[in-house]
Structures are given as C-alpha cells and as structure tokens.
Design an enzyme around this catalytic site. Structure first.
Site, PDB file in Angstrom:
ATOM      1  N   ASN A  98       0.858  -1.181   0.000  1.00  0.00           N
ATOM      2  CA  ASN A  98       0.000   0.000   0.000  1.00  0.00           C
ATOM      3  C   ASN A  98       0.896   1.234   0.000  1.00  0.00           C
ATOM      4  O   ASN A  98       1.519   1.565   1.009  1.00  0.00           O
ATOM      5  CB  ASN A  98      -0.907  -0.008   1.237  1.00  0.00           C
ATOM      6  CG  ASN A  98      -1.761   1.251   1.335  1.00  0.00           C
ATOM      7  OD1 ASN A  98      -1.909   1.997   0.367  1.00  0.00           O
ATOM      8  ND2 ASN A  98      -2.324   1.489   2.498  1.00  0.00           N
ATOM      9  N   TRP A  99       0.957   1.881  -1.150  1.00  0.00           N
ATOM     10  CA  TRP A  99       1.844   3.044  -1.285  1.00  0.00           C
ATOM     11  C   TRP A  99       1.327   4.271  -0.541  1.00  0.00           C
ATOM     12  O   TRP A  99       2.063   5.241  -0.366  1.00  0.00           O
ATOM     13  CB  TRP A  99       2.022   3.390  -2.759  1.00  0.00           C
ATOM     14  CG  TRP A  99       2.865   2.416  -3.533  1.00  0.00           C
ATOM     15  CD1 TRP A  99       3.368   1.230  -3.105  1.00  0.00           C
ATOM     16  CD2 TRP A  99       3.299   2.562  -4.896  1.00  0.00           C
ATOM     17  NE1 TRP A  99       4.092   0.623  -4.103  1.00  0.00           N
ATOM     18  CE2 TRP A  99       4.072   1.416  -5.214  1.00  0.00           C
ATOM     19  CE3 TRP A  99       3.118   3.538  -5.873  1.00  0.00           C
ATOM     20  CZ2 TRP A  99       4.644   1.229  -6.474  1.00  0.00           C
ATOM     21  CZ3 TRP A  99       3.682   3.355  -7.125  1.00  0.00           C
ATOM     22  CH2 TRP A  99       4.445   2.209  -7.419  1.00  0.00           C
ATOM     23  N   LYS A 100       0.057   4.254  -0.159  1.00  0.00           N
ATOM     24  CA  LYS A 100      -0.561   5.419   0.495  1.00  0.00           C
ATOM     25  C   LYS A 100      -0.358   6.659  -0.374  1.00  0.00           C
ATOM     26  O   LYS A 100      -0.505   6.574  -1.593  1.00  0.00           O
ATOM     27  CB  LYS A 100      -0.011   5.576   1.915  1.00  0.00           C
ATOM     28  CG  LYS A 100      -0.181   4.301   2.751  1.00  0.00           C
ATOM     29  CD  LYS A 100       0.116   4.491   4.213  1.00  0.00           C
ATOM     30  CE  LYS A 100      -0.099   3.183   4.959  1.00  0.00           C
ATOM     31  NZ  LYS A 100       0.047   3.349   6.416  1.00  0.00           N
ATOM     32  N   HIS A 145      -9.685   1.069   5.020  1.00  0.00           N
ATOM     33  CA  HIS A 145      -8.385   1.240   5.686  1.00  0.00           C
ATOM     34  C   HIS A 145      -8.542   2.192   6.872  1.00  0.00           C
ATOM     35  O   HIS A 145      -9.342   3.130   6.841  1.00  0.00           O
ATOM     36  CB  HIS A 145      -7.350   1.781   4.706  1.00  0.00           C
ATOM     37  CG  HIS A 145      -5.952   1.719   5.219  1.00  0.00           C
ATOM     38  ND1 HIS A 145      -5.431   2.680   6.067  1.00  0.00           N
ATOM     39  CD2 HIS A 145      -4.955   0.814   5.024  1.00  0.00           C
ATOM     40  CE1 HIS A 145      -4.177   2.362   6.372  1.00  0.00           C
ATOM     41  NE2 HIS A 145      -3.876   1.239   5.750  1.00  0.00           N
ATOM     42  N   GLU A 157      -6.904   4.598   7.921  1.00  0.00           N
ATOM     43  CA  GLU A 157      -6.704   6.012   7.619  1.00  0.00           C
ATOM     44  C   GLU A 157      -7.920   6.611   6.922  1.00  0.00           C
ATOM     45  O   GLU A 157      -8.207   7.803   7.092  1.00  0.00           O
ATOM     46  CB  GLU A 157      -5.432   6.172   6.778  1.00  0.00           C
ATOM     47  CG  GLU A 157      -4.182   5.905   7.595  1.00  0.00           C
ATOM     48  CD  GLU A 157      -2.988   5.429   6.778  1.00  0.00           C
ATOM     49  OE1 GLU A 157      -1.979   5.055   7.407  1.00  0.00           O
ATOM     50  OE2 GLU A 157      -3.063   5.429   5.535  1.00  0.00           O
ATOM     51  N   GLU A 214      -5.310  -5.140  10.507  1.00  0.00           N
ATOM     52  CA  GLU A 214      -4.278  -4.137  10.782  1.00  0.00           C
ATOM     53  C   GLU A 214      -4.560  -3.476  12.127  1.00  0.00           C
ATOM     54  O   GLU A 214      -5.404  -2.573  12.205  1.00  0.00           O
ATOM     55  CB  GLU A 214      -4.260  -3.070   9.685  1.00  0.00           C
ATOM     56  CG  GLU A 214      -3.807  -3.549   8.342  1.00  0.00           C
ATOM     57  CD  GLU A 214      -3.504  -2.374   7.413  1.00  0.00           C
ATOM     58  OE1 GLU A 214      -2.331  -2.215   7.032  1.00  0.00           O
ATOM     59  OE2 GLU A 214      -4.422  -1.617   7.101  1.00  0.00           O
ATOM     60  N   GLY A 222       2.749   2.056  11.425  1.00  0.00           N
ATOM     61  CA  GLY A 222       3.690   3.170  11.364  1.00  0.00           C
ATOM     62  C   GLY A 222       4.094   3.746  12.706  1.00  0.00           C
ATOM     63  O   GLY A 222       4.591   4.865  12.784  1.00  0.00           O
ATOM     64  N   SER A 271       3.240  -2.293  10.285  1.00  0.00           N
ATOM     65  CA  SER A 271       4.702  -2.210  10.388  1.00  0.00           C
ATOM     66  C   SER A 271       5.381  -3.530  10.018  1.00  0.00           C
ATOM     67  O   SER A 271       6.310  -3.981  10.694  1.00  0.00           O
ATOM     68  CB  SER A 271       5.114  -1.775  11.803  1.00  0.00           C
ATOM     69  OG  SER A 271       4.579  -0.497  12.119  1.00  0.00           O
ATOM     70  N   GLY A 301       2.992  -1.364   4.302  1.00  0.00           N
ATOM     71  CA  GLY A 301       2.974   0.071   4.094  1.00  0.00           C
ATOM     72  C   GLY A 301       4.332   0.608   3.684  1.00  0.00           C
ATOM     73  O   GLY A 301       4.765   0.488   2.546  1.00  0.00           O
TER      74      GLY A 301
END
Length: 321
Positions: A77-79, A163, A165, A235, A241, A281, A302
C-alpha cells in the site's frame, strides 16, 4: 462496562467509553461469547514483544486445515506516495522486476493518478494493481470521488476498502464501507477489507470483538460465492507506522478468531478459504515469523513497500514454523 474493561486514568475515560460502546454493539449481534482474549501491554522492543495467550486453539485446529489450499497474498500500500509520476514509475518498475520470484500472489495499491501507468508497467507480470479507495456510485455529482468502473478501465483489479486512515482521517463509516464492498463486487473489482482495533480498544481487551463487528458490518449482504473474491486485512491501528510490535503469535490468535467468526457468519468452507492478511509495520525482519502462522495468509505492507529491495524480501518470505 468501562470500569470492567478498562483501568484507564480519568483522562483516558472518553476513549474507554467509546470502546465500551463497541463492546455493547458486539454483544447485540451475538459476539460477546465468541471471543475473550485478555488485555496485553504494548512494547517498542521486539525482544519484549507481546506474547500470545493459548486461546481459540480448538477453533483454529479445525479451520486452519484448509491453509494449504490458500495461496499467499502479499500487497503493498503506497498510500500518498511517491511524490511524483517519475518516482512512481521507477518504483513500479523495480517492484515488477523483484516480484518475479515471489511464491504467491502480489499486488500494489497505488494512488489513483498512477494506476494507469503502473498497470501498463505491470502488464504481463505477476504483479496486480489496485486502487486505494472508491465511491459507492458509478458516476455523478460527487466531486473528488472515483468510481469502480473508472478504476477497472485503467487496469485496476483490486481496491482497498475500510483502511484505518480512511476511517479515522476521512470519516468513512461502516455503512459506506459496506456499500463500497458491495459495489466493488458488483463491478468486478476484488475488495480488500481492512479491519483493526485502536490502541485503547486493544488495551481494553476488545480487539477481536471490534474486528468481528467490523466484519459483520462490512460484509453485510455479501454472498458465500462472492466471498471467493474478498480478502481481509487485519491491521491493528496501534501498530501502523508507530514502531509498536504485534507479536506473530498474538496476530495468529486474532486471525484465528476472525476465521472462527467467518465460520459463524458464513460457514466453515468460506472461513477456510478466505485469505486474511496481517498489516502493521511489516518488515523484512518480521515477515518470516508472521508467514509461518497457519491463519496468516499474507501481508499488507505500508512503508516497506516503498523500498523495492525491502519489498522483495517480504514478497519472497521464508516462513518460520
């Protein structure tokens, strides 16, 4: 309920009350007796990582037997990365080259402006491409939204849904997330449904209850046949992160509880075939132990997915059983 579940100080009681509400909602849909792990402390050190409790062993032994039939699935997942199209091109090219030796399925979820280009780069390779979000409508007056057919038309075959976020930063509701799952399936995209608890919920011992509630709401209306196209990613929000460590044995227990709940919601055949990724992570140092667990079928990666060499090591994991 807050006093029974959470020994927070007075300043933490607001977060605790939110967790209590979730517990009440979980009980309302018949989940209160399904999962009962004890709260555990968090750690920044792998050597002092979380240790698992011997829960759900009976359920796990029956459902993990289908593990050999589940192909592993590692996704990046490049975000909101990289910073421009040139860097995105370089990264996609490197990932495609490094993925050639991966033993299972590989996908990368990229920002929407890069989907078409990355899909062209990945064409003919074993790397699949997904979008990071989508709207429940195909088209219309929805400024800033992206429809499922738009993603498909530029080469996406997968889409992230729910997700943490999107939930926390952009306010995605359970109703919206469920609509996204159903719309993706209707339009031929494969949804990757993300679930997971916050730090406060984890410390209150509500992790598996929160996950079950999110699954129950996110997969409402999905048929057994459609579940063949759904992947779930667990997650823990507190491990994304942050540098906090979720021990592989703890992750395995949560994955086993998720699989047990899927058996209740659908049946054992569905539960045994659905792939459940771990995210939070994930690094080259942690992937082997994670992938050695019977109910962990892959990883949603991530930050490490932005480094082709690190992602290569994760894609080419060597499971420690």
């Amino acid at each position: 309920i807050v006093r029974a579940c959470c020994s927070q100080k007075a300043s933490d009681m607001v977060a605790g009350s939110k967790s209590a509400l979730l517990l009440g909602a979980a009980a309302a849909i018949g989940l209160s007796e399904a999962f009962s792990p004890a709260p555990m402390a968090l750690s920044h050190s792998r050597s002092a990582a979380l240790t698992a409790t011997p829960t759900l062993r009976a359920e796990r032994s029956g459902l993990a037997a289908a593990t050999m039939a589940r192909e592993s699935f590692v996704a990046g997942n490049w975000k909101c990365n990289p910073i421009d199209v040139n860097e995105a091109r370089q990264l996609a090219t490197a990932v495609v080259a490094e993925a050639k030796t991966a033993p299972g399925q590989v996908a990368i979820f990229v920002p929407h402006p890069y989907v078409a280009m990355v899909s062209d780069i990945a064409k003919g390779s074993n790397v699949e491409v997904g979008g990071q979000n989508m709207y429940v409508e195909t088209q219309g007056a929805y400024t800033g939204a992206t429809g499922a057919t738009m993603l498909k038309s530029v080469g996406a075959t997968h889409v992230l849904v729910g997700h943490s976020e999107r939930r926390a930063t952009f306010g995605a509701t359970e109703e919206l997330i469920n609509g996204q799952v159903l719309k993706a399936l209707d339009e031929g995209l494969k949804p990757l449904l993300c679930i997971g608890e916050t730090k406060e919920e984890y410390e209150s011992g509500l992790n598996t209850k929160v996950c079950a509630l999110q699954i129950a709401k996110g997969l409402r209306g999905v048929t057994k046949e459609q579940m063949k196209h759904v992947t779930i990613a667990y997650e823990p929000v507190w491990a994304i992160g942050t540098g906090l460590v979720c021990d592989a044995a703890v992750a395995q227990d949560v994955h086993a509880s998720i699989r047990s709940f899927l058996a209740e919601m659908f049946d054992k055949e569905v539960a045994g075939s659905v792939r459940i990724q771990y995210g939070g992570s994930v690094t080259p140092d942690s992937v082997d132990e994670l992938m050695g667990k019977p109910d962990i079928d892959g990883c949603l990666v991530g930050g490490a997915s932005l480094d082709a060499s690190k992602f290569k090591r994760i894609m080419n994991y060597e499971p420690v059983v």
